[in-house]
Design an enzyme around this catalytic site. Structure first.
Site, PDB file in Angstrom:
ATOM      1  N   SER A 154       0.886  -1.292   0.192  1.00  0.00           N
ATOM      2  CA  SER A 154       0.009  -0.085   0.078  1.00  0.00           C
ATOM      3  C   SER A 154       0.910   1.267  -0.144  1.00  0.00           C
ATOM      4  CB  SER A 154      -1.066   0.067   1.233  1.00  0.00           C
ATOM      5  OG  SER A 154      -1.873  -1.175   1.196  1.00  0.00           O
ATOM      6  N   HIS A 168      -3.216   6.446   3.409  1.00  0.00           N
ATOM      7  CA  HIS A 168      -3.359   5.062   3.913  1.00  0.00           C
ATOM      8  C   HIS A 168      -4.644   4.728   4.354  1.00  0.00           C
ATOM      9  CE1 HIS A 168      -2.742   1.170   6.137  1.00  0.00           C
ATOM     10  NE2 HIS A 168      -2.226   0.893   4.946  1.00  0.00           N
TER      11      HIS A 168
END
Lengths: 208, 208
Positions: A14, A40
Site C-alpha cells: 500500500s 493510507h
C-alpha cells in the site's frame, strides 16, 4: 481472486502504491511518513495539499512520545484508533473525556458542547500534552480561548476536525498560535485522520 | 469568529449545506439520509458516486435495528463510532472481536489476519446479523468464503474497507451475493464511514 497478496505484505505494498501516486512533495522524510499514513487511512490524495506542518511538529511529536506524554483526543473513535502497544512503549497515556459523567452533566448545565468542557478538563493535566482533535471544531475554538488565557499550553496540536460549519475557521485559529501543529486545512479530516497522524509518529518513535 | 453558529445547530446547518451541494440524486429518502451522513462524516462528495445500495439495504437495516440484532464490526474504531444510546433502544448489541485473546492467538498460530479469525467468530452468532467492515479487506474475503460455505448468513453487509491492496476486489466479491449490502465502491471507505452508515440507520429507526 487468485492473486491475493499476503495480509502481512498489504501495508508495505500500500505504501509503495501511495509513494508512486503521490509523486514529488516538498516535505521532509518524517512529515512525508505522516502524510502517507493519512492517505493510507483515507485513500484520499487531497491531503497532499491540505495537510500542513507548522513549527516542526513531527520531530517534536516523536520526541514527546519517546519521553512520555499525555495525548487527549476529542472523540473515543480517535482514542480507539491510536496504537496502544506503541503508545505504552514510551510510557505515554491517551485519554478522551467526552463521555465522562462530569463532562456530560457540566455541558448540559452550561449549555455548551461536551467537547468544550472536555478541553477544559484537559487543561488541568500537568504533563507534556498533545491535543488531537478529529471531530469537534468547538474543541479547537475552546482550545484557542484557553491558550489565549494561558490556561493550557499543549506542546503539539493535531487539528483535523471534519465538517461544514465552523470547521475551516477553527483550524485557522490554531494556525495563529506559535505552537507546533499539524492541521488538515479545509473541510476534511476526521477521527481516523487524527489517529493516523498520532500512529505515524508512534511508528517513527518505536519499532513495530 | 463573531458569527459562530450555536453548537446544537451545527448538525442541522451541516446537512443543509450538504443537501445544497449534493444536488439531485436517484436515491430514495432513506438511502439519501445514509449518503448525507457519510458525507457529513468525511466532507467527501465522492461518496455520491461511490456509495451503492443493493437489495433495499437501508429499509432492511432499519427493521433489523428496530427488532434487535447483532452488529459485528471489523475494528474497535467502527464499534466506538456507533451511537450507543440509539443502539440500546432497539435491544441491539454490537461487537468487535479483533482484540479478543482467542482471536489474537489463533491468528498467530494459523498465520492469517485477526480480521479473518474474527469473522469466523462472528459466524457462530445465532441472531440476525449485520456485518460492518470499515478497514480490513481480508474480513470481506473471509466473509465471502464463509457465505459460499453456508457458514454465515448476514442479513445486511456494510462493506467499506479503505485502501490500496485487495480493497476494490473484496468489495466486488460482496456484490456477487444476493444479500442486502451497502458498499463504498473503489478505494475509499473507513471505520468512520462504516459507523456513519450504521448511525444513519439507527437515527431513522429511533428518535434522537
Amino acid at each position: 481472486m487468485g492473486e491475493i497478496i499476503k495480509p502481512m505484505d498489504i501495508e508495505k505494498e500500500s505504501f509503495r502504491i501511495i509513494s508512486e501516486e503521490l509523486g514529488e512533495t516538498n516535505l521532509g522524510e518524517k512529515e512525508l511518513l505522516v502524510l502517507k499514513r493519512v492517505i493510507h487511512t483515507t485513500a484520499d490524495f487531497e491531503y497532499k495539499n491540505n495537510l500542513k506542518f507548522n513549527h516542526n511538529p513531527v520531530e517534536k511529536g516523536i520526541e514527546l512520545l519517546k519521553n512520555g506524554c499525555v495525548i487527549v483526543t476529542d472523540t473515543t473513535m480517535a482514542l480507539s484508533g491510536i496504537s496502544k502497544p506503541a503508545l505504552k512503549k514510551g510510557g505515554n497515556d491517551a485519554y478522551c473525556f467526552i463521555s465522562d459523567d462530569d463532562v456530560i452533566s457540566e455541558a448540559k448545565e452550561r449549555g455548551i458542547t461536551r467537547a468544550q468542557v472536555a478541553m477544559e478538563k484537559a487543561a488541568k493535566i500537568n504533563k507534556p500534552l498533545i491535543i488531537a482533535v478529529g471531530n469537534a471544531p468547538t474543541a479547537l475554538i475552546k482550545l484557542d480561548e484557553l491558550m489565549k488565557e494561558n490556561k493550557i499550553k499543549p506542546e503539539l496540536i493535531i487539528a483535523c476536525p471534519v465538517g461544514f460549519v465552523n470547521v475551516v475557521e477553527s483550524k485557522e485559529l490554531i494556525l495563529n498560535h506559535n505552537i507546533a501543529s499539524i492541521v488538515a486545512k479545509g473541510r476534511k479530516g476526521g477521527s481516523n485522520v487524527a489517529a493516523a497522524i498520532i500512529n505515524a509518529m508512534l511508528y517513527q518513535a518505536f519499532e513495530r
